[in-house]
Design an enzyme around this catalytic site. Structure first.
Site, mmCIF file in Angstrom:
data_model
loop_
_atom_site.group_PDB
_atom_site.id
_atom_site.type_symbol
_atom_site.label_atom_id
_atom_site.label_comp_id
_atom_site.label_asym_id
_atom_site.label_seq_id
_atom_site.Cartn_x
_atom_site.Cartn_y
_atom_site.Cartn_z
ATOM 1 C CB CYS A 100 8.912 4.651 -4.979
ATOM 2 S SG CYS A 100 8.589 3.096 -4.124
ATOM 3 C CG HIS A 142 5.215 2.460 -8.977
ATOM 4 N ND1 HIS A 142 6.287 3.308 -9.183
ATOM 5 C CD2 HIS A 142 5.272 2.106 -7.666
ATOM 6 C CE1 HIS A 142 6.961 3.430 -8.038
ATOM 7 N NE2 HIS A 142 6.359 2.731 -7.101
ATOM 8 C CD GLU A 143 2.048 0.877 -5.678
ATOM 9 O OE1 GLU A 143 2.587 0.111 -4.866
ATOM 10 O OE2 GLU A 143 2.364 2.080 -5.786
ATOM 11 C CG HIS A 146 6.483 -1.933 -5.074
ATOM 12 N ND1 HIS A 146 7.738 -1.748 -4.548
ATOM 13 C CD2 HIS A 146 5.980 -0.694 -5.269
ATOM 14 C CE1 HIS A 146 7.981 -0.441 -4.440
ATOM 15 N NE2 HIS A 146 6.935 0.225 -4.884
HETATM 16 ZN ZN LIG Z 1 6.731 2.243 -5.070
#
Ligand SMILES: [Zn+2]
Length: 186
Positions: A100, A142-143, A146
């Protein structure tokens, strides 16, 4: 314009982001700056909280992944996701070594489901419902985490968490060698 990337330990990375409307001020400019920032840092994705905006927006560009994998059948995907909602995640969990931009020099095997269906608006505020799999789904997951205030380091074992605790602490204090511009919490 290259924007500084918010480092681990910053409260904004822990906030659930809010939807935006089509008249969000200077959205085109924001997307352009985020693209530039992501490419400069050699990332495959970047979410708005990572550039200090708590809004449901992220983008991906899987070019580096697809180029690194030999004989892959994955297609390159470059896409902005606005006000996204993952509707479904299915299939047998698989591990992939994730990193990340907000947590430099930390990589961990993370287990996720391989197939996703996601509803989102593109950069022209057209609505889509699409399915993705493989590395593309992985990057989106993954995004997406966030914009939910979740980091990949939340998903590792208690043992691994203890092992990288010192490293995470160092990152939050700015004690990390990184080639791109970052914003540290203290
Ligand atoms: Zn990330």
């Amino acid at each position: 314009m290259i924007l500084p990337i918010v480092a681990f330990g910053s409260p904004i990375l822990r906030k659930k982001c809010v939807d935006i409307s089509p008249d969000y001020p200077e959205l085109d400019m924001l997307l352009e700056n985020m693209k530039e920032t992501m490419h400069e840092a050699r990332g495959v994705g970047l979410a708005a909280p990572q550039i200090n905006k708590s809004i449901r927006l992220f983008l991906i560009d899987t070019t580096p992944f697809v180029h690194d994998e030999e004989e892959t059948e994955e297609e390159i995907v470059k896409q902005a996701f606005i006000n996204a909602r993952i509707l479904e995640e299915v299939g047998d969990q698989w591990d992939f070594n994730e990193g990340c931009l907000s947590i430099p020099d930390v990589r961990e095997d993370i287990s996720r489901k391989p197939n996703i269906t996601i509803e989102y608006f593109d950069e022209n505020f057209e609505k889509h419902t699409d399915t993705y799999d493989g590395l593309t789904a992985r990057v989106i997951q993954h995004e997406y985490d966030h914009i939910q205030g979740v980091l990949f380091t939340d998903k590792i074992s208690a043992l691994r968490k203890r092992m990288i605790k010192g490293k995470l602490m160092d990152i939050s204090k700015g004690k990390v060698d990184v080639s791109y511009k970052m914003r540290f919490p203290r």
